[in-house]
Design a protein around this motif. Sequence first.
Motif, PDB file in Angstrom:
ATOM      1  N   SER A 189       4.559 -14.995   5.968  1.00  0.00           N
ATOM      2  CA  SER A 189       5.434 -14.030   5.990  1.00  0.00           C
ATOM      3  C   SER A 189       6.108 -13.515   4.922  1.00  0.00           C
ATOM      4  CB  SER A 189       6.465 -14.441   7.209  1.00  0.00           C
ATOM      5  OG  SER A 189       7.204 -15.437   6.435  1.00  0.00           O
ATOM      6  N   GLY A 190       6.086 -14.179   3.803  1.00  0.00           N
ATOM      7  CA  GLY A 190       6.613 -13.528   2.451  1.00  0.00           C
ATOM      8  C   GLY A 190       5.574 -13.026   1.711  1.00  0.00           C
ATOM      9  N   VAL A 191       4.215 -12.976   2.088  1.00  0.00           N
ATOM     10  CA  VAL A 191       3.068 -12.242   1.386  1.00  0.00           C
ATOM     11  C   VAL A 191       3.186 -10.903   1.599  1.00  0.00           C
ATOM     12  CG1 VAL A 191       0.793 -12.531   0.595  1.00  0.00           C
ATOM     13  CG2 VAL A 191       1.999 -14.486   1.470  1.00  0.00           C
ATOM     14  N   SER A 192       4.112 -10.012   1.239  1.00  0.00           N
ATOM     15  CA  SER A 192       4.151  -8.650   1.738  1.00  0.00           C
ATOM     16  C   SER A 192       2.982  -7.746   1.187  1.00  0.00           C
ATOM     17  CB  SER A 192       5.570  -7.997   1.213  1.00  0.00           C
ATOM     18  OG  SER A 192       5.705  -8.380  -0.122  1.00  0.00           O
ATOM     19  N   SER A 193       2.429  -8.102  -0.047  1.00  0.00           N
ATOM     20  CA  SER A 193       1.275  -7.623  -0.493  1.00  0.00           C
ATOM     21  C   SER A 193      -0.108  -7.258   0.463  1.00  0.00           C
ATOM     22  CB  SER A 193       0.710  -8.088  -1.540  1.00  0.00           C
ATOM     23  OG  SER A 193       0.229  -9.251  -1.342  1.00  0.00           O
ATOM     24  N   LEU A 194       0.112  -8.102   1.592  1.00  0.00           N
ATOM     25  CA  LEU A 194      -1.083  -8.125   2.510  1.00  0.00           C
ATOM     26  C   LEU A 194      -0.472  -7.372   3.558  1.00  0.00           C
ATOM     27  CD1 LEU A 194      -2.743 -11.672   2.552  1.00  0.00           C
ATOM     28  CD2 LEU A 194      -3.688  -9.501   1.640  1.00  0.00           C
ATOM     29  N   ARG A 195       0.305  -6.631   3.738  1.00  0.00           N
ATOM     30  CA  ARG A 195       0.983  -5.907   4.852  1.00  0.00           C
ATOM     31  C   ARG A 195       1.003  -4.583   4.366  1.00  0.00           C
ATOM     32  NH1 ARG A 195       6.343  -6.763   8.441  1.00  0.00           N
ATOM     33  NH2 ARG A 195       6.113  -5.021   9.898  1.00  0.00           N
ATOM     34  N   TYR A 196      -0.333  -3.859   4.753  1.00  0.00           N
ATOM     35  CA  TYR A 196      -0.232  -2.184   4.447  1.00  0.00           C
ATOM     36  C   TYR A 196      -1.418  -1.530   5.308  1.00  0.00           C
ATOM     37  CZ  TYR A 196      -4.230  -3.852   1.954  1.00  0.00           C
ATOM     38  OH  TYR A 196      -5.704  -4.436   1.578  1.00  0.00           O
ATOM     39  N   ILE A 197      -1.062  -0.443   5.446  1.00  0.00           N
ATOM     40  CA  ILE A 197      -2.288   0.322   6.087  1.00  0.00           C
ATOM     41  C   ILE A 197      -2.229   1.678   5.394  1.00  0.00           C
ATOM     42  CG2 ILE A 197      -2.885   1.541   8.091  1.00  0.00           C
ATOM     43  CD1 ILE A 197      -1.190  -0.250   9.984  1.00  0.00           C
ATOM     44  N   ARG A 198      -3.572   1.993   4.920  1.00  0.00           N
ATOM     45  CA  ARG A 198      -3.530   3.132   3.852  1.00  0.00           C
ATOM     46  C   ARG A 198      -4.756   3.890   4.273  1.00  0.00           C
ATOM     47  NH1 ARG A 198      -2.394  -0.437  -0.451  1.00  0.00           N
ATOM     48  NH2 ARG A 198      -4.609  -0.395  -0.987  1.00  0.00           N
ATOM     49  N   ARG A 199      -4.741   5.305   3.689  1.00  0.00           N
ATOM     50  CA  ARG A 199      -6.016   5.853   3.977  1.00  0.00           C
ATOM     51  C   ARG A 199      -6.637   6.397   2.817  1.00  0.00           C
ATOM     52  NH1 ARG A 199      -6.056  10.676   8.186  1.00  0.00           N
ATOM     53  NH2 ARG A 199      -4.029  11.361   7.160  1.00  0.00           N
ATOM     54  N   GLU A 200      -7.639   6.048   2.192  1.00  0.00           N
ATOM     55  CA  GLU A 200      -8.156   6.350   0.868  1.00  0.00           C
ATOM     56  C   GLU A 200      -9.797   6.747   0.926  1.00  0.00           C
ATOM     57  OE1 GLU A 200      -5.720   3.158  -1.621  1.00  0.00           O
ATOM     58  OE2 GLU A 200      -7.808   3.264  -2.120  1.00  0.00           O
ATOM     59  N   LYS A 201      -9.987   7.972   0.189  1.00  0.00           N
ATOM     60  CA  LYS A 201     -11.288   8.339   0.292  1.00  0.00           C
ATOM     61  C   LYS A 201     -12.086   8.356   1.202  1.00  0.00           C
ATOM     62  CE  LYS A 201     -10.958   7.128  -4.754  1.00  0.00           C
ATOM     63  NZ  LYS A 201     -10.906   5.967  -5.404  1.00  0.00           N
ATOM     64  N   GLY A 202     -11.649   8.744   2.710  1.00  0.00           N
ATOM     65  CA  GLY A 202     -12.385   8.719   3.804  1.00  0.00           C
ATOM     66  C   GLY A 202     -12.175   7.309   4.413  1.00  0.00           C
ATOM     67  N   TYR A 203     -11.534   6.341   4.057  1.00  0.00           N
ATOM     68  CA  TYR A 203     -11.531   4.851   4.770  1.00  0.00           C
ATOM     69  C   TYR A 203     -10.235   4.653   5.103  1.00  0.00           C
ATOM     70  CZ  TYR A 203     -16.479   4.311   3.498  1.00  0.00           C
ATOM     71  OH  TYR A 203     -17.818   4.231   3.524  1.00  0.00           O
ATOM     72  N   PHE A 204     -10.058   3.768   6.003  1.00  0.00           N
ATOM     73  CA  PHE A 204      -8.720   3.019   6.085  1.00  0.00           C
ATOM     74  C   PHE A 204      -8.950   1.829   5.759  1.00  0.00           C
ATOM     75  CE2 PHE A 204      -8.601   6.496   9.588  1.00  0.00           C
ATOM     76  CZ  PHE A 204      -7.482   7.162   9.445  1.00  0.00           C
ATOM     77  N   LEU A 205      -7.764   1.434   4.932  1.00  0.00           N
ATOM     78  CA  LEU A 205      -7.676  -0.013   4.537  1.00  0.00           C
ATOM     79  C   LEU A 205      -6.539  -0.515   5.059  1.00  0.00           C
ATOM     80  CD1 LEU A 205      -7.916   0.992   0.814  1.00  0.00           C
ATOM     81  CD2 LEU A 205      -9.592   0.435   2.241  1.00  0.00           C
TER      82      LEU A 205
END
Lengths: 152, 327
Positions: free
Chosen positions: B99-115
Motif C-alpha cells: 500500500s505504500g508503494v505509490s509509484s506502482l499506482r498509475y494509469i497513463r496513455r503514452e504513444k498509442g499504449y495504455f500503461l
Amino acid sequence: MPKIGLRINGVQVITEVRGRDRLIDLLRGMGFMSVKEGCSAGDCGSCNVLVNGELVNSCLMLAVQARGCEILTLEGIGTEEKPHRLQLAFVDFAASQCGYCIPGIIVTAKYLLDRNPNPTEEEIRRILTANICRCGGYTRIVEAVKKAAGAI
Amino acid sequence: MSDVNITYVFVADWPAYLRIVVAGRVQRDYFFFSKLITDRLTANGVRELPDFSIFTPESLDEVLDLLARGGMTLLAGGTDLIPMMKRGKASPVYVVDLSGVSSLRYIRREKGYFLIGGRATVKDLVECGLFDERYGAIKLLGRYFGVEPTRVMATVGGNLASGGERDLPQILEVLGARVKLVRKEGSRVAGPLGLQLAGDEIISEIVFPELGVRTYTWFSKFEKRAANGIGVVTAAVYLKLGEDGSVDDVRLTLNRVRGRTPGRLYKTEKALRDGRLDDDTLSHVMEVLDDEISPASDFRASASFRKHISKVLVVRSLMECARRIMA
C-alpha cells in the motif's frame, strides 16, 4: 511491532499494531463498536468504514495499511445528541430490524451521498449491494436513504 | 468386535466430534478442539488472522530487495489474501504490504499504449476517465467486479496474480495486453492468462495498445444472484468490423474453456473471422464453440448449463459490440 499514526473520526491516534491486526481489530479494540464483523470476507459490508473518503471493508484491510489515513466510522458520522440526517431518516422509516448491518449501511449510504447527493433508486440499490441485511429489510433501508437524499 | 460403530461428525471445521459405540452402547465421546483455532479467539470474540511479520516498503526497489530474500507473500488489495488466511488456506510468515508503494499506482496513455501500474485498483481503472465507450469491457467492471469496497481495494496486479477464473486476465487478454513482471535480477513479459509468478517476482506494469476504429470490447458475467455473486460464466470480447460489416478481427475469452481453466477461443475466433454476424454464420460458429469448450461441472452449474450460457454470453457480447460499432 510497527508503530502507526492515523486519524480516527478526526482524532489523531498513534498506536502500535501487530502485522496481523486488521483495521477492524484496531477500531473495535479502541472502542469503536459500530464496526461489526460479519462474514470476514468482504461480502456483507457490516464492517464498512471510510478510509480517506473511500469505502473499505475494514475486515480486509490490515491496520498497518491504514497508516497515515483518515478513518471515518459511524461514531464520526453522528452522535445520539446530533444524529446525521441519514440516521434520522433510518429512525423515521424504522429501517432497522436486528440492526447489526445498519452501521455499515449508513457508512455506505454516506459514501454514496458524499459523491452523489441526488442518487436514483437504481444507484442506491446498486451501491447497497455492498451490504447484506439478513433480516431482509431492504425496502425501508432504500426508502430511508432516498429520504436522507431529499428525494422524498 | 463386529458391531463396533464409530460415528465421526464434522461440525464446520472445529470442534470435531467422535463417538465410539460398541454393541449398541455408547462407550465414549470425544470432542477435539484445535488449539490453533481457540488461540485466535480474542477477548471480544473476533477471530484473528494467523501471525506473520509485516514489511511496509515505500519503493519498488525495496520490494524487490525483500522478495529476493525469499519466503515473502505480497499483499496488495487484500480481498483475496485475507479471506484465504481466515480460512486457513494461506499462512504466510512474511507479508510485504504494497500500500505504500505509490509509484506502482498509475494509469497513463503514452504513444498509442495504455500503461497500468500493478497496484492500480479496479476502481482506478473504471473511473480514471481515460477509456472511451469502446473500452466497454473495462467500464463493465464497475458493474460486475464485486461490490464498491472490492473495487476500491482490489488491484489489477492482485487479480492477475491470483490466477484462475478472474475477470481481469480475461479482459486484458482480449485487449491484447502484456504483463511485465520484475525481480531483483531482471524482468520478463507474459500474457495475462494463467500467470504464474515466481516467489521473487512482482507485477510492475500492464501494457495494451489503444483500440482502433470500428472496434469495441464487452464483458459479461452470468451469476446466480443479482450482484456480488461468483461468476458461473464470464465472457470477454474484442471485435473489429470492416466497412462492409464483416469481422476483421476478434478475440474471445471464457472463464472455463477446459475444466476450470480460462482461455482464448482460437477456433471460434477463426470461424468468425471474415464472416458476417448473420444467423447462419452464428449458428455455425456456435457449433464450433460447442466443440471447442469442455467446462467442468460443479455445485454452481453443470457442464452442459455452463456450455449453454457460454454460447449465450458470447453471442450477446458479439452482437452488443457489433451494434455499437455500427451505431
